[in-house]
Design a protein around this motif. Structure first.
Motif, PDB file in Angstrom:
ATOM      1  N   GLU A  71       0.864  -1.176   0.000  1.00 62.61           N
ATOM      2  CA  GLU A  71       0.000   0.000   0.000  1.00 62.61           C
ATOM      3  C   GLU A  71       0.902   1.228   0.000  1.00 62.61           C
ATOM      4  OE1 GLU A  71      -4.000  -1.309   2.267  1.00 62.61           O
ATOM      5  OE2 GLU A  71      -2.209  -1.186   3.550  1.00 62.61           O
ATOM      6  N   VAL A  72       0.756   2.080  -1.033  1.00 61.44           N
ATOM      7  CA  VAL A  72       1.706   3.156  -1.291  1.00 61.44           C
ATOM      8  C   VAL A  72       0.988   4.509  -1.309  1.00 61.44           C
ATOM      9  CG1 VAL A  72       3.431   4.069  -2.894  1.00 61.44           C
ATOM     10  CG2 VAL A  72       3.163   1.584  -2.638  1.00 61.44           C
ATOM     11  N   LEU A  73       1.606   5.477  -0.676  1.00 63.65           N
ATOM     12  CA  LEU A  73       1.132   6.860  -0.670  1.00 63.65           C
ATOM     13  C   LEU A  73       2.134   7.719  -1.418  1.00 63.65           C
ATOM     14  CD1 LEU A  73      -0.720   9.192   0.518  1.00 63.65           C
ATOM     15  CD2 LEU A  73       0.912   9.245   2.428  1.00 63.65           C
ATOM     16  N   GLU A  74       1.647   8.576  -2.329  1.00 65.92           N
ATOM     17  CA  GLU A  74       2.528   9.565  -2.935  1.00 65.92           C
ATOM     18  C   GLU A  74       2.180  10.947  -2.408  1.00 65.92           C
ATOM     19  OE1 GLU A  74       4.526  11.198  -7.054  1.00 65.92           O
ATOM     20  OE2 GLU A  74       2.747   9.929  -7.248  1.00 65.92           O
ATOM     21  N   LEU A  75       3.184  11.658  -1.922  1.00 67.80           N
ATOM     22  CA  LEU A  75       3.035  13.027  -1.452  1.00 67.80           C
ATOM     23  C   LEU A  75       3.489  13.985  -2.544  1.00 67.80           C
ATOM     24  CD1 LEU A  75       4.535  12.626   2.141  1.00 67.80           C
ATOM     25  CD2 LEU A  75       2.122  12.586   1.477  1.00 67.80           C
ATOM     26  N   GLY A  76       2.766  15.096  -2.692  1.00 74.11           N
ATOM     27  CA  GLY A  76       3.124  16.049  -3.730  1.00 74.11           C
ATOM     28  C   GLY A  76       3.129  15.412  -5.097  1.00 74.11           C
ATOM     29  N   ALA A  77       2.075  14.684  -5.414  1.00 74.73           N
ATOM     30  CA  ALA A  77       2.055  13.834  -6.602  1.00 74.73           C
ATOM     31  C   ALA A  77       2.074  14.614  -7.909  1.00 74.73           C
ATOM     32  CB  ALA A  77       0.823  12.919  -6.563  1.00 74.73           C
ATOM     33  N   GLY A  78       1.639  15.874  -7.894  1.00 75.85           N
ATOM     34  CA  GLY A  78       1.568  16.610  -9.150  1.00 75.85           C
ATOM     35  C   GLY A  78       0.607  15.929 -10.110  1.00 75.85           C
TER      36      GLY A  78
END
Length: 229
Positions: A71-78
């Motif tokens: 399970e992956v979170l991207e921060l500041g994904a644009g």
């Protein structure tokens, strides 16, 4: 006569004339909407795919087993390049940004991707984190590219990572960024990480064909300092 401020249109310099751009990393292809050049508004840099995102995407593909069924979170994904790359391996991907204009483009790219296990939502670092984790849970891996550009953002960034990263030994946060100021990446970044009890490894850059920018980019993997029992 009206004040000058009454005539100012905040959307005057807004550019949403996106092009469909194609990327390929080790056999993983991604098509997405993005600007070919940056907006005049520094808050809208997420509309562009920057070199750091390409470096992180290549790292993800070359190290796919780190992300497989995670399970992956991207921060500041644009516009979501890294998150859509990792979606080829992860079991669940949550892409986040904070600017409404960027989120609108991100949502379009998520919709067009066809991945049923990918979602996007708004997240302000360091704010309402218990509510966010109640809705979205915590994550095995957190990723982000060019998210340490501003000195003042690093503390709320690590507050967010600390709250949303799982406490398991193999959970990690990996980020790529253009090394623009040593005071940011070599001093303040690691000082804040240390304060939040994270250890780090500066990783070698993956090989990207026909690239000329990699010497300016740093790739760092963080993990929690595990206390001995």
């Amino acid at each position: 006569m009206a004040d000058d401020g009454e005539w100012f249109d905040p959307g005057l310099f807004l550019n949403e004339d996106y092009s469909t751009l194609s990327f390929e990393f080790g056999g993983v292809a991604v098509n997405l909407l993005a600007l070919k050049s940056a907006s005049t508004d520094h808050d809208l840099t997420g509309q562009v795919v920057w070199p750091s995102a390409q470096v992180l995407s290549q790292f993800i593909v070359e190290n796919r087993d780190l992300f497989r069924n995670k399970e992956v979170l991207e921060l500041g994904a644009g516009v979501g390049l890294c998150g859509l790359v990792v979606a080829n391996f992860a079991s669940r991907v949550t892409l986040t940004d904070y600017h409404e204009v960027v989120l609108k483009a991100l949502q379009k790219n998520v919709d067009h991707s066809g991945f049923p296990h990918v979602s996007c939502c708004k997240l302000l670092w360091g704010e309402n984190l218990p509510s966010f984790s109640a809705l979205h849970g915590t994550f095995d891996a957190i990723i982000g590219s060019d998210i340490v550009f501003w000195h003042d953002c690093i503390e709320p960034l690590f507050l967010t990572v600390d709250h949303l990263l799982k406490t398991s030994e193999d959970a990690f946060f990996v980020t790529s960024y253009a090394s623009r100021a040593s005071i940011t990446d070599r001093v303040h970044l690691f000082q804040v990480a240390e304060r939040h009890r994270f250890e780090w490894t500066v990783l070698p850059l993956p090989s990207l064909p026909n690239s000329t920018f990699q010497e300016e980019i740093c790739l760092v993997k963080f993990h929690r300092r595990m206390t001995s029992s």
